[in-house]
Design a protein around this motif. Structure first.
Motif, mmCIF file in Angstrom:
data_model
loop_
_atom_site.group_PDB
_atom_site.id
_atom_site.type_symbol
_atom_site.label_atom_id
_atom_site.label_comp_id
_atom_site.label_asym_id
_atom_site.label_seq_id
_atom_site.Cartn_x
_atom_site.Cartn_y
_atom_site.Cartn_z
ATOM 1 N N VAL A 121 0.896 -1.157 0.000
ATOM 2 C CA VAL A 121 0.000 0.000 0.000
ATOM 3 C C VAL A 121 0.930 1.201 0.000
ATOM 4 O O VAL A 121 1.722 1.373 0.933
ATOM 5 C CB VAL A 121 -0.910 -0.001 1.261
ATOM 6 C CG1 VAL A 121 -1.762 1.255 1.299
ATOM 7 C CG2 VAL A 121 -1.795 -1.244 1.288
ATOM 8 N N ALA A 122 0.909 1.980 -1.068
ATOM 9 C CA ALA A 122 1.910 3.037 -1.259
ATOM 10 C C ALA A 122 1.253 4.411 -1.262
ATOM 11 O O ALA A 122 0.082 4.571 -1.589
ATOM 12 C CB ALA A 122 2.640 2.824 -2.579
ATOM 13 N N ASP A 123 2.044 5.403 -0.873
ATOM 14 C CA ASP A 123 1.643 6.816 -0.949
ATOM 15 C C ASP A 123 2.658 7.485 -1.876
ATOM 16 O O ASP A 123 3.825 7.645 -1.515
ATOM 17 C CB ASP A 123 1.667 7.451 0.453
ATOM 18 C CG ASP A 123 1.119 8.877 0.459
ATOM 19 O OD1 ASP A 123 0.777 9.389 -0.628
ATOM 20 O OD2 ASP A 123 1.025 9.475 1.552
ATOM 21 N N CYS B 70 4.019 10.544 -4.384
ATOM 22 C CA CYS B 70 3.946 11.977 -4.702
ATOM 23 C C CYS B 70 4.933 12.253 -5.824
ATOM 24 O O CYS B 70 6.093 11.852 -5.751
ATOM 25 C CB CYS B 70 4.274 12.795 -3.451
ATOM 26 S SG CYS B 70 4.223 14.563 -3.740
ATOM 27 N N SER C 29 -0.378 22.101 -11.652
ATOM 28 C CA SER C 29 -1.617 21.330 -11.780
ATOM 29 C C SER C 29 -1.820 20.752 -13.189
ATOM 30 O O SER C 29 -2.306 19.618 -13.312
ATOM 31 C CB SER C 29 -2.834 22.144 -11.315
ATOM 32 O OG SER C 29 -2.756 23.473 -11.697
ATOM 33 N N VAL D 46 0.007 17.557 -13.009
ATOM 34 C CA VAL D 46 -0.613 16.588 -12.089
ATOM 35 C C VAL D 46 -1.850 15.964 -12.756
ATOM 36 O O VAL D 46 -2.127 14.770 -12.589
ATOM 37 C CB VAL D 46 -0.974 17.268 -10.750
ATOM 38 C CG1 VAL D 46 -1.729 16.302 -9.831
ATOM 39 C CG2 VAL D 46 0.290 17.771 -10.047
ATOM 40 N N LYS D 47 -2.559 16.763 -13.568
ATOM 41 C CA LYS D 47 -3.729 16.213 -14.302
ATOM 42 C C LYS D 47 -3.284 15.109 -15.259
ATOM 43 O O LYS D 47 -3.959 14.084 -15.406
ATOM 44 C CB LYS D 47 -4.449 17.324 -15.075
ATOM 45 C CG LYS D 47 -5.334 18.215 -14.200
ATOM 46 C CD LYS D 47 -6.038 19.303 -15.014
ATOM 47 C CE LYS D 47 -6.819 20.234 -14.113
ATOM 48 N NZ LYS D 47 -7.325 21.433 -14.827
ATOM 49 N N LYS E 160 -2.650 12.118 -13.142
ATOM 50 C CA LYS E 160 -3.917 11.549 -12.651
ATOM 51 C C LYS E 160 -4.596 10.722 -13.745
ATOM 52 O O LYS E 160 -5.123 9.640 -13.472
ATOM 53 C CB LYS E 160 -4.853 12.660 -12.185
ATOM 54 C CG LYS E 160 -6.143 12.153 -11.543
ATOM 55 C CD LYS E 160 -7.010 13.256 -10.989
ATOM 56 C CE LYS E 160 -8.209 12.702 -10.196
ATOM 57 N NZ LYS E 160 -8.991 11.689 -10.924
ATOM 58 N N MET F 230 -6.551 9.623 -4.918
ATOM 59 C CA MET F 230 -5.757 10.852 -4.832
ATOM 60 C C MET F 230 -6.143 11.594 -3.553
ATOM 61 O O MET F 230 -7.308 11.577 -3.137
ATOM 62 C CB MET F 230 -6.038 11.742 -6.058
ATOM 63 C CG MET F 230 -5.204 12.999 -6.109
ATOM 64 S SD MET F 230 -5.333 13.891 -7.692
ATOM 65 C CE MET F 230 -3.866 13.282 -8.510
ATOM 66 N N HIS F 231 -5.158 12.199 -2.908
ATOM 67 C CA HIS F 231 -5.430 13.069 -1.753
ATOM 68 C C HIS F 231 -4.649 14.361 -1.957
ATOM 69 O O HIS F 231 -3.996 14.530 -2.991
ATOM 70 C CB HIS F 231 -5.091 12.368 -0.433
ATOM 71 C CG HIS F 231 -3.670 11.940 -0.257
ATOM 72 N ND1 HIS F 231 -2.693 12.790 0.161
ATOM 73 C CD2 HIS F 231 -3.056 10.756 -0.473
ATOM 74 C CE1 HIS F 231 -1.528 12.127 0.226
ATOM 75 N NE2 HIS F 231 -1.719 10.909 -0.164
ATOM 76 N N ALA F 232 -4.711 15.291 -1.029
ATOM 77 C CA ALA F 232 -4.169 16.633 -1.263
ATOM 78 C C ALA F 232 -2.663 16.647 -1.496
ATOM 79 O O ALA F 232 -2.137 17.592 -2.089
ATOM 80 C CB ALA F 232 -4.524 17.548 -0.091
ATOM 81 N N ASN F 233 -1.949 15.642 -1.057
ATOM 82 C CA ASN F 233 -0.482 15.649 -1.191
ATOM 83 C C ASN F 233 0.071 14.493 -2.009
ATOM 84 O O ASN F 233 1.294 14.298 -2.047
ATOM 85 C CB ASN F 233 0.163 15.619 0.209
ATOM 86 C CG ASN F 233 0.092 16.982 0.891
ATOM 87 O OD1 ASN F 233 0.526 17.979 0.344
ATOM 88 N ND2 ASN F 233 -0.492 17.013 2.075
ATOM 89 N N ASN G 4 -2.666 7.486 -3.000
ATOM 90 C CA ASN G 4 -2.480 6.167 -2.386
ATOM 91 C C ASN G 4 -2.789 5.104 -3.429
ATOM 92 O O ASN G 4 -3.812 5.195 -4.119
ATOM 93 C CB ASN G 4 -3.404 6.010 -1.177
ATOM 94 C CG ASN G 4 -2.961 6.889 -0.019
ATOM 95 O OD1 ASN G 4 -1.762 7.049 0.206
ATOM 96 N ND2 ASN G 4 -3.903 7.488 0.692
ATOM 97 N N MET H 189 -6.095 -0.592 1.531
ATOM 98 C CA MET H 189 -6.175 0.807 1.966
ATOM 99 C C MET H 189 -7.409 0.991 2.852
ATOM 100 O O MET H 189 -7.357 1.610 3.913
ATOM 101 C CB MET H 189 -6.263 1.731 0.752
ATOM 102 C CG MET H 189 -5.015 1.769 -0.092
ATOM 103 S SD MET H 189 -4.973 3.115 -1.299
ATOM 104 C CE MET H 189 -6.214 2.568 -2.475
#
Lengths: 95, 95, 95, 95
Positions: free
Chosen positions: B4-6, B8, B19, B22-23, B26, B38-41, B44, B87
């Motif tokens: 289970v990875a995070d 960035c 952004s 990042v799009k 994504k 996806m989360h703010a930083n 996962n 997760m």
């Protein structure tokens, strides 16, 4: 993808002293053909991302053999296409 | 090795607003079969470490196509042999 | 310095299951005035870096009270001077 | 809370070469009284977490003076109550 990575492996569920386990990890990294340098908080490693991941899996497998059921890893790494850059180059550029 | 990875991904040499890049990342992660959130930083992601690394390489290749010559990545991940844990399981265990 | 941080706290020397300890950490973060959101691999927190560090110290002190002698932390965070940006702004910009 | 930290500072919106900015950061860290050692992917620093955070804020302020509007930071750090341990101790325990 060639990267310069900073790898930290944290055995969980054992310790608080983990140096016996870090020694097992160091032996595996030292035996690998990848250029690696241990520092106080982890190990810098140069190589293809896939090679480094295979090395990580070998470390996790060894930790499991010596009783570690859960492992936390952090890896910061960078890739660069404008020019090739080794760990030594990165340090030379700022010292 | 299932993890289970995070993850960035920080495009360098462009921005300060990143952004648009990042799009692009994504879109590649959303198109992959891996379970991801996806989360703010960061994002996962659950899966085999090798699958996640292949996804990272696809993201870096796409960033290069849209002009990003250098990328910084951080990835924290954990493996567990005492029991399987998704997760969702991790969050349920503490909420 | 206002930052948007992604904090992960790993109790060492206990476990492998650490959810009881993560619940202690979550209670401290929830009781703080800082805007925070837990995700599967950590907690995103907005605030002054000094406030977040004080919160980290409170978490470590609580873990010590419940028997954790050693703690590993990872924190990724970003600062920005060209415009203010909250956690919600960061996600809105890419969803 | 005394910690042994691994700090990486990534200037965003400039580069891809960031060595001029890393030199600025190194000058600030070298001028600080904290025990620090640069390596290929960051800098290991020993000290109180609040001292290290103040140092981080000084680095960010300097980067802003030389035109960097956005900075990404990663910091991995550990605290330990069962015994005092310096960076040198950590390395000695596994070499």
């Amino acid at each position: 993808m060639k990267v310069v990575a900073d790898l930290c492996i944290v055995p969980m569920g054992v310790g608080p002293s983990v140096s016996p386990y870090v020694k097992e990890i160091k032996a595996i990294i030292d035996a690998s053909p990848l250029q690696a340098e241990m520092h106080a908080n982890g190990t810098n490693i140069e190589g293809e991302l896939s090679e480094i991941c295979a090395l990580i899996e070998a470390c996790e497998a060894r930790l499991s053999e010596v009783g570690v059921q859960r492992v936390f890893f952090t890896m910061a790494f960078s890739s660069r296409r404008d020019k090739a850059q080794t760990m030594a180059d990165k340090l030379k550029a700022v010292l």
